[in-house]
Design an enzyme around this catalytic site. Structure first.
Site, PDB file in Angstrom:
ATOM      1  N   GLU A   1       0.892  -1.135  -0.085  1.00  0.00           N
ATOM      2  CA  GLU A   1       0.028   0.054   0.076  1.00  0.00           C
ATOM      3  C   GLU A   1       0.855   1.195  -0.013  1.00  0.00           C
ATOM      4  O   GLU A   1       1.738   1.192   0.722  1.00  0.00           O
ATOM      5  CB  GLU A   1      -0.761   0.107   1.260  1.00  0.00           C
ATOM      6  CG  GLU A   1      -1.859   1.121   1.358  1.00  0.00           C
ATOM      7  CD  GLU A   1      -2.636   0.984   2.558  1.00  0.00           C
ATOM      8  OE1 GLU A   1      -3.685   1.321   2.736  1.00  0.00           O
ATOM      9  OE2 GLU A   1      -2.333   0.125   3.532  1.00  0.00           O
TER      10      GLU A   1
ATOM     11  N   LYS B   1      -9.365   3.299  -2.403  1.00  0.00           N
ATOM     12  CA  LYS B   1      -9.646   2.447  -0.857  1.00  0.00           C
ATOM     13  C   LYS B   1     -10.951   2.723  -0.527  1.00  0.00           C
ATOM     14  O   LYS B   1     -11.339   4.198  -0.227  1.00  0.00           O
ATOM     15  CB  LYS B   1      -8.603   2.612   0.193  1.00  0.00           C
ATOM     16  CG  LYS B   1      -8.647   1.760   1.381  1.00  0.00           C
ATOM     17  CD  LYS B   1      -7.314   1.913   2.266  1.00  0.00           C
ATOM     18  CE  LYS B   1      -7.064   0.960   3.446  1.00  0.00           C
ATOM     19  NZ  LYS B   1      -5.948   1.122   4.301  1.00  0.00           N
TER      20      LYS B   1
ATOM     21  N   CYS C   1      -5.555  -3.539   2.022  1.00  0.00           N
ATOM     22  CA  CYS C   1      -5.607  -3.517   3.647  1.00  0.00           C
ATOM     23  C   CYS C   1      -6.552  -3.641   4.365  1.00  0.00           C
ATOM     24  O   CYS C   1      -7.381  -4.708   4.523  1.00  0.00           O
ATOM     25  CB  CYS C   1      -4.490  -2.291   3.955  1.00  0.00           C
ATOM     26  SG  CYS C   1      -3.810  -2.686   5.689  1.00  0.00           S
TER      27      CYS C   1
ATOM     28  N   SER D   1      22.785  -0.518  32.991  1.00  0.00           N
ATOM     29  CA  SER D   1      22.766  -0.480  34.407  1.00  0.00           C
ATOM     30  C   SER D   1      22.991  -1.961  34.974  1.00  0.00           C
ATOM     31  O   SER D   1      23.262  -2.119  36.097  1.00  0.00           O
ATOM     32  CB  SER D   1      21.460   0.203  34.828  1.00  0.00           C
ATOM     33  OG  SER D   1      20.368  -1.104  34.487  1.00  0.00           O
TER      34      SER D   1
END
Length: 727
Positions: A44, A113, A174, A356
């Site tokens: 897309e 779309k 999509c 750390s």
């Protein structure tokens, strides 16, 4: 037989990098044609990149997309291959997210779309309009420059499909795959046999199965060939698009691409028999009945054949076992690939991490180590682009390039342990051991002198010197002393990231990596502008529980054995003095366990619970072991500190998105940052419910009914978080 060879792609595009994106598109078409494919599907918005966001509002973005498409169509790229190419298109006054369907140097159709992604991380309605006209195709006038170049004035625009001489092909974009009434159902009834889904789907832990189930389900009961293409990589933001392009035939996966990869272009090819689709559909009575009374969908005639007839030279793709990564692998490879894309595209020369010796920063270090291993492996596999990027970033000369991950890490990765009088020897040694295993350039520095200088300055200004709580100080003094240490570490980290390359005669700068996780962000158990403040953070959306599991996995599979001991250590910030009768622990400081914190996070975000709904849910989940009053106190305690600290999310380091309950304020979890932290109305409603429940319990006891009130709705999962840099 109607034999068809199709190709779908994973492309690592970069938002607004038209030159690089066009190069990848062309390369994918070349590889598709070389493989003999007659259909090529890309992701897309592949020309612009999916993550352009407000750049989509610029006319330049649309203009440049047309220029790139013209470049493709004027060459021989689409000769003999049907290509679906994603780009934004303006029709009249509306901007649409489109698939442009091309063949033999012509545009056959433009498919806008119809259902836009507009939740979670997606904001498509901000930039695009959904196409709402299902009844017919419209005539779209091509831009003048394109029209003259292609000698084509207009093309069909809208919802429909392409009817070739031997099959019908349609695009589905999509989000349309995931809607309650997907377009592929109607298209299948209209005779469409090949579906092309161009996607921009990002990675989230344990999400791939949901996506694949939707793709498989699209053709399981109605037949068809479903092609899925996706972006892969970091295109300039917090998301990592995780590829996994695939081809599914009649509900079975016959080709699957990688989910995590450093490749810029990956082409997945499948050879299918469309007669198998027709045969399945003909055997399903309900399909036949529904097809006989279907709603007609518009089509565009394309007078070409795509299929080959029966030949032994073309073998069919067989069903595959789907490849799923474990969550531990997803944590290693997803953020690792994301870091590589960010590093190679940012112009930086490497990373610097305050290490750390605790679980969070060690997880970040392990992910960087994994990235180095992936780079060396991909170079060994012959990827010239990865090799060129590694040579440039690592400043190799005389034909040298990375062949050992530890040697490569030494060139691009600094770790630094910044101790105070409150730091333990155990964490110091663990940090050094892990750095040696990974290969980073490790530094160890004591910052007590800087802390003392600031306290002396404060004493000069005010006449007072704060004390820790264990030494008789107040909570305000205690927090202030912890925050001084944390913020000094942030300042020192950024100074070293900019100057250490200069010290070692290296050009450029280093990116500072953060190491706060999703749970400490949710609770606000971190200092604002401490050493969790950084350029980017690969674990900012990953829970403590998942990180601990990852550490155990990485100790074995990445070869960093010290991670076993690091994972086993109790979480502590090491910002207060250690005494014989006191040792600082995160869960004590927070007033809740990491498991509880993850439950709160999922209820708050995933299940959309306010304080009252959370209380009700937890009564079912915890009612067998806690009283309503105890549950109410826990819920109130969480929401009090969540709301007090919500402002910290506004300055949280940009983080890799990986978790459904991320509190990230930029776009995923949009809420205010100024609350009435007493929650007077909500908490009074909880108190009322507690009184009612206590009354019910008394009534139960008096009636002799001793059944449990609780049960467990099974709606949440456990997780946790580990701050190392203060409150």
């Amino acid at each position: 037989m109607r034999l068809l060879k199709v190709a779908t792609c994973n492309l690592n595009q970069w938002a607004m990098d038209f030159e690089g994106n066009l190069k990848n598109i062309k390369e994918s078409i070349i590889r598709s044609k070389e493989a003999g494919a007659v259909i090529r599907l890309g992701p897309e918005l592949e020309i612009t990149g999916y993550g352009c966001e407000d750049h989509f509002l610029e006319l330049d973005t649309v203009t440049h997309a047309w220029e790139c498409l013209k470049d493709i169509l004027l060459g021989d790229w689409t000769d003999g291959i049907f290509c679906s190419i994603g780009m934004p298109v303006i029709k009249e006054s509306e901007r649409y997210n489109c698939q442009v369907l091309c063949f033999n140097r012509k545009i056959i159709m433009i498919r806008p779309k119809m259902w836009l992604a507009n939740d979670g991380n997606y904001r498509e309605l901000r930039w695009f309009t959904a196409w709402k006209h299902r009844e017919q195709l419209f005539d779209f006038q091509l831009p003048n420059e394109i029209s003259e170049a292609l000698q084509q004035k207009s093309v069909p625009f809208g919802y429909g499909y392409i009817q070739f001489l031997d099959t019908a092909v349609a695009a589905e974009v999509c989000e349309e795959l995931f809607t309650p009434i997907p377009t592929h159902a109607e298209l299948a009834l209209n005779g469409v046999e090949v579906f092309m889904n161009a996607s921009g789907s990002h990675h989230q832990l344990r999400k791939l199965d949901l996506r694949l189930r939707a793709i498989i389900g699209a053709t399981h009961t109605r037949g068809g060939v479903y092609m899925y293409s996706n972006h892969q990589g970091c295109d300039g933001g917090r998301l990592y698009y995780d590829g996994c392009s695939c081809v599914v035939v009649n509900g079975e996966v016959v080709a699957q691409g990688s989910q995590f990869s450093l490749k810029d272009v990956e082409v997945v090819v499948a050879q299918v028999d469309l007669d198998a689709v027709a045969s399945l559909r003909g055997s399903i009575s309900s399909f036949q009945e529904q097809a006989s009374c279907k709603t007609r969908v518009s089509s565009v005639a394309a007078p070409y054949n795509l299929c080959q007839s029966f030949t032994l030279k073309m073998s069919l793709s067989s069903p595959l076992k789907i490849m799923y990564h474990s969550p531990e692998e997803e944590i290693a490879f997803g953020p690792g690939c994301w870091l590589w894309d960010y590093l190679r595209r940012s112009g930086a020369s490497g990373f610097l991490l305050p290490l750390s010796g605790g679980a969070d920063s060690s997880s970040v270090a392990a992910i960087v180590g994994c990235m180095c291993q992936l780079v060396v492996k991909e170079i060994g596999n012959g990827d010239e682009q990865v090799k060129a990027d590694a040579i440039r970033i690592g400043h190799y000369t005389d034909g040298q390039y990375p062949t050992d991950s530890k040697e490569f890490a030494k060139r691009i990765f600094y770790t630094i342990y910044m101790s105070t009088e409150n730091s333990s020897e155990a964490t110091r040694m663990l940090a050094k051991t892990l750095a040696d295993e990974i290969g980073s350039w490790h530094l160890d520095v004591c910052i007590d002198g800087v802390v003392s200088a600031l306290l002396s300055l404060f004493q000069t200004l005010t006449g007072k010197r704060p004390r820790y709580k264990v030494d008789g100080g107040s909570n305000i003094e205690n927090l202030g002393l912890q925050n001084i240490q944390a913020r000094i570490r942030m300042v020192l980290a950024f100074m070293l990231a900019s100057l250490l390359p200069w010290v070692h005669n290296k050009p450029g700068f280093y990116l500072v990596l953060g190491s706060s996780n999703v749970d400490e962000g949710l609770r606000g158990y971190l200092t604002k502008y401490d050493c969790s403040s950084a350029d980017i953070n690969p674990i900012g959306s990953i829970s403590k529980q998942d990180l601990r599991t990852f550490l155990r996995w990485a100790a074995i599979h990445l070869g960093y054995s010290s991670l076993t001991e690091i994972e086993a250590a109790p979480p502590t910030a090491e910002l207060e003095p250690i005494r014989s009768n006191y040792s600082q622990l995160d869960e004590v400081d927070m007033g809740m366990t990491y498991e509880e914190l993850s439950v709160y996070g999922r209820l708050r975000k995933v299940f959309r619970c306010g304080p009252v709904s959370m209380f009700k849910n937890l009564c079912y989940r915890w009612g067998a072991r806690l009283t309503p009053t105890e549950i109410a106190d826990k819920v109130k305690h969480f929401f009090k500190y969540y709301s007090i600290n919500r402002h910290k999310m506004t300055v949280l380091t940009p983080s890799y998105h990986a978790e459904s309950y991320s509190p990230e304020d930029n776009r995923f979890d949009l809420r205010q940052f100024l609350y009435n932290t007493r929650w007077p109305y909500q908490f009074s409603r909880i108190d009322q419910l507690v009184r009612e429940l206590d009354g019910d319990k008394i009534a139960f006891k008096e009636s002799g009914d001793h059944e449990h009130l609780g049960g467990g709705m099974g709606v949440v999962a456990a997780g946790s978080g580990d701050p190392k840099a203060g409150l």
